[in-house]
Write a protein that holds these residues in place. Sequence first.
Motif, PDB file in Angstrom:
ATOM      1  N   LEU A  68       9.007 -21.951  -4.115  1.00 31.65           N
ATOM      2  CA  LEU A  68       8.727 -20.591  -3.673  1.00 31.65           C
ATOM      3  C   LEU A  68       7.261 -20.461  -3.282  1.00 31.65           C
ATOM      4  N   THR A  69       7.016 -19.871  -2.134  1.00 37.76           N
ATOM      5  CA  THR A  69       5.661 -19.451  -1.765  1.00 37.76           C
ATOM      6  C   THR A  69       5.576 -17.962  -2.072  1.00 37.76           C
ATOM      7  N   ILE A  70       4.639 -17.595  -2.934  1.00 38.56           N
ATOM      8  CA  ILE A  70       4.578 -16.211  -3.408  1.00 38.56           C
ATOM      9  C   ILE A  70       3.193 -15.630  -3.157  1.00 38.56           C
ATOM     10  N   GLU A  71       3.142 -14.309  -3.080  1.00 39.11           N
ATOM     11  CA  GLU A  71       1.864 -13.614  -2.985  1.00 39.11           C
ATOM     12  C   GLU A  71       1.862 -12.467  -3.971  1.00 39.11           C
ATOM     13  N   LYS A  72       0.712 -12.251  -4.548  1.00 40.04           N
ATOM     14  CA  LYS A  72       0.591 -11.221  -5.569  1.00 40.04           C
ATOM     15  C   LYS A  72       0.730  -9.831  -4.946  1.00 40.04           C
ATOM     16  N   LYS A  73       1.486  -8.975  -5.625  1.00 41.51           N
ATOM     17  CA  LYS A  73       1.616  -7.592  -5.177  1.00 41.51           C
ATOM     18  C   LYS A  73       0.295  -6.870  -5.432  1.00 41.51           C
ATOM     19  N   THR A  74      -0.183  -6.141  -4.437  1.00 42.83           N
ATOM     20  CA  THR A  74      -1.437  -5.403  -4.588  1.00 42.83           C
ATOM     21  C   THR A  74      -1.205  -3.918  -4.351  1.00 42.83           C
ATOM     22  N   LYS A  75      -2.097  -3.158  -4.916  1.00 41.77           N
ATOM     23  CA  LYS A  75      -1.940  -1.699  -4.897  1.00 41.77           C
ATOM     24  C   LYS A  75      -2.040  -1.132  -3.491  1.00 41.77           C
ATOM     25  N   TYR A  76      -2.823  -1.791  -2.643  1.00 43.32           N
ATOM     26  CA  TYR A  76      -3.100  -1.239  -1.305  1.00 43.32           C
ATOM     27  C   TYR A  76      -2.629  -2.203  -0.207  1.00 43.32           C
ATOM     28  N   ALA A  77      -1.481  -2.798  -0.406  1.00 42.96           N
ATOM     29  CA  ALA A  77      -1.005  -3.846   0.500  1.00 42.96           C
ATOM     30  C   ALA A  77      -0.812  -3.362   1.936  1.00 42.96           C
ATOM     31  N   THR A  78      -0.503  -2.068   2.125  1.00 46.09           N
ATOM     32  CA  THR A  78      -0.194  -1.557   3.475  1.00 46.09           C
ATOM     33  C   THR A  78      -1.429  -1.094   4.239  1.00 46.09           C
ATOM     34  N   GLU A  79      -2.578  -1.046   3.575  1.00 46.78           N
ATOM     35  CA  GLU A  79      -3.796  -0.556   4.232  1.00 46.78           C
ATOM     36  C   GLU A  79      -4.396  -1.633   5.138  1.00 46.78           C
ATOM     37  N   SER A  80      -5.125  -1.213   6.171  1.00 50.33           N
ATOM     38  CA  SER A  80      -5.788  -2.160   7.061  1.00 50.33           C
ATOM     39  C   SER A  80      -7.016  -2.742   6.360  1.00 50.33           C
ATOM     40  N   GLU A  81      -7.460  -3.866   6.868  1.00 52.55           N
ATOM     41  CA  GLU A  81      -8.625  -4.528   6.271  1.00 52.55           C
ATOM     42  C   GLU A  81      -9.869  -3.645   6.376  1.00 52.55           C
ATOM     43  N   ASP A  82     -10.088  -3.029   7.544  1.00 51.85           N
ATOM     44  CA  ASP A  82     -11.271  -2.176   7.722  1.00 51.85           C
ATOM     45  C   ASP A  82     -11.264  -0.995   6.757  1.00 51.85           C
ATOM     46  N   LYS A  83     -10.095  -0.371   6.574  1.00 48.56           N
ATOM     47  CA  LYS A  83     -10.016   0.773   5.667  1.00 48.56           C
ATOM     48  C   LYS A  83     -10.260   0.336   4.216  1.00 48.56           C
ATOM     49  N   LEU A  84      -9.724  -0.827   3.863  1.00 51.42           N
ATOM     50  CA  LEU A  84      -9.927  -1.326   2.509  1.00 51.42           C
ATOM     51  C   LEU A  84     -11.407  -1.556   2.217  1.00 51.42           C
ATOM     52  N   VAL A  85     -12.132  -2.120   3.189  1.00 52.32           N
ATOM     53  CA  VAL A  85     -13.565  -2.369   3.002  1.00 52.32           C
ATOM     54  C   VAL A  85     -14.316  -1.043   2.887  1.00 52.32           C
ATOM     55  N   ALA A  86     -13.975  -0.070   3.734  1.00 50.70           N
ATOM     56  CA  ALA A  86     -14.624   1.247   3.660  1.00 50.70           C
ATOM     57  C   ALA A  86     -14.346   1.920   2.322  1.00 50.70           C
ATOM     58  N   ASP A  87     -13.090   1.848   1.856  1.00 45.95           N
ATOM     59  CA  ASP A  87     -12.735   2.459   0.567  1.00 45.95           C
ATOM     60  C   ASP A  87     -13.416   1.734  -0.590  1.00 45.95           C
ATOM     61  N   PHE A  88     -13.554   0.414  -0.452  1.00 38.55           N
ATOM     62  CA  PHE A  88     -14.250  -0.350  -1.494  1.00 38.55           C
ATOM     63  C   PHE A  88     -15.700   0.095  -1.605  1.00 38.55           C
TER      64      PHE A  88
END
Length: 631
Positions: free
Chosen positions: A339-359
Amino acid sequence: MMNLKYPFLTLCAYFLFNISPAQNTYDIDFPSAKSLKCRKFTKLFAQKPEEVKFSIKRAGKKLYFEINDSRWFNELFENPYDGLAIDVVSKNRYDCAVNEVSNDQIRGTLLAPVYFYALKNGLRATNNGRLQLYVGDVPENLLYDELEYNVLFLSNKNMCRYYVIYNLENYGMDLLDMGMYLDEVSYNTKKVRPVDDTEYITTEETLKFIIPFKKNKATYSQADIKPVYDSLKLVKYNIKNIDIKAYSSIEGISSRNIELQNLRANSVIKALQSFQIDEIKYTVSSSENWVEFFSDIKDTKYAYLGNLSKSEVRNAIAGQTSKDMEPILKNHRKAVLELTIEKKTKYATESEDKLVADFNAAIKKDDLVNANDLQNSIFEKLRGRSNASVTLDNMTVPYNKKYIDLLIKNTGFRYLSDFSEAMIVLDQLEQLEKLDPENPKIKYDLAAVRLKLLYYNAIRMDERDLQNEITNLKDYNIEKSLIDRMLVNLQIVIAEKLMNFRDFSNKDKAVDYVWKNYKDFNLSNYDYLSLAEFFSNLGTRDMAVDLLEDKAKSIDIDENLLFYYLNLTLFDKDLTSEESFRSIMLNAININKDRFCKLFKSEDEGGVTFQLLENPFLRKTYCESCTDQNE
C-alpha cells in the motif's frame, strides 16, 4: 563517493581447450592455465586499474574494439605476435531444442587475429574520448543472428585471456537512511532502482503485508479485511495505491488457479475501498506459488519433486498426493499487498498558497497548534517535489525558542526534500543549536547531516569527534537503534577512506564492525541495497550474498532488490547449481517474467549476456520459463 559500477563488466575465464575440428584457429596456441607463456599478460591483467574498460562495438557488419586507456593497451601489446581475436557467438548455440551445449573453447566463429603492427597503426580516437580499433567483420551467415563478441588476448600467438563481456545494471551505494526529525524521525522512501533510471525519492509511506487465502474461497468482505486494516492503523491515512500479487498453490489446472487468484485480489481491493471515499488506484498480478512450494518440500518425503519440471511436478501430485500435501499447500495461497499511503491532514483541500498565508497568519497570532497543523498540510503538498525550498522560504517563522519545533521541522523537511541544500541545512541547524543547546532533535539532526556530508567529502571532520557526538546522543534519550544505525554508517565512511589509503587491515576491521552490528536495527529495501553494495565493494561478495539470500527467497521481496541479488550471483556456478537457487529464479519469474528472461539476451538487446546459458542449471530454468516450449 557514490561508488557506481560500470555499465559493462568483463569476465575472464580459462576453459578446457576443446576445439571443433571445423574451426579455423589461425595458428593460435591454447596453453594450459599454468603455462609460463602468459606470465606477462597475467601480471598486466592483475595490475589493470579498475577504471580501464574495454568493449566490442558493432557498426553494420564491422566490429571495433574500444578501450579507454592507451597506456595499458600499449603495455599489453609489445611483440609482433601479440594481438586480439574475436569469437563471434550466436544465441542459436543455446537453442532449447538442443539437449546439451557443447563445452567448446571457441563458442562461435573465430575471426582472424589482429596483431601488433595492425593494432598500433589502426587505433583511432573516437568522439567519446575512447580509442577504437577495427577487428573484423561479422560473418555473412551470422549477420541477422543475435550475437555477442568474446575477446581473445594473444601473447606471441598464445591465447592468454578469453573475455566474455557482459552488461549489468548499475546500482549506487549510499549510507543507511538516518532520516530527520519532523514530529518524529521521518525518512525518505528511496526506491531501489538502477542508477541509470531517473532518481525517485518520495516521502510517501508504503506498507506491505500478506493476506492468507482459504482453499476455494474467492470473496473477501469488509469484515474479513477489517482486522488487517485496524492493525495497520490506517484510520489516520488514505490509501493512494495498491499493488497486489496473488498466489495460488500449484496443484490443479494452471489457468483456473490464476483466475481464482484474480477474483481473490479484486475482492480484497473492493473490501479496502469500502473504508475510504477517495478512489484507490491498483495493479494486480497473479501466479502460482512455486517459490514456497520448492522451499517447503525440502527435508520432507516430497523432496524428490525438487528435481522435476513444473509439468512433471503437477502430474506427480495429481489425485491423492495433493490431498496428502494439503498441510504444505495451504500455506501457499495468499496475497502480498503493498500500500502507498498518505497521512490525512486537516487542510487537505486547501491550495498551497492559502496554506502558507494561513500559516504565517497563525504565527502572528501565536496560534502554534494551528500553525503545526498547517505546516503538516503544507508538507503533504510538497512531498516528492525538489523545489520545496521556495515554499519553505515563504513560511515566516521567527528565530525564537518558542517556535523551535516549527523551525526544526522546516529545516528537516528542506533536507529530506533536496539533499543539495545540505550545507544550508547544516548552517541552519548550528544556528538553532545556539538557540536551544540541549534540544535532542537538533543534536540528532546535526549528527545525521554531518555524517552524510562527510560521506560525500563535503566537510572536513575528525571521525573520532563525530563518533563522540553520535555516542553522546544517548544522553539526550535518542533511541539506541538510531544511534546504532549512525555508528554503522560512520564505519562505512571510515572503511571507504581506509580503502582509498590502501590500509586494508583497518578497512577490514571497519567492515567487520558493520557486519556484526547491522542486525541491531530495521532495514528498508534501500538500506539492504546500500549494505549489499558496501559488502560487495569493500568486504566480500559472499557477505553481500549472505545478506540478501533469505530475502531473495521471500515472495514479498522488492523486485529491484531481487534482481540486484541475481546480478551478484548469476555467474557463480556453484551457487546457481544449488536447489535453493531455482526457487530464487522462480521468484524472479513470478515477480517479472519479462525482466528475468531479458537477462539472457545480448547486451545489444538490453540483456546481461545469453552466454549465461552455458550454465546448465540456468539454462534449464530459462528453457522451462522463457521459450515457446514452456508449459
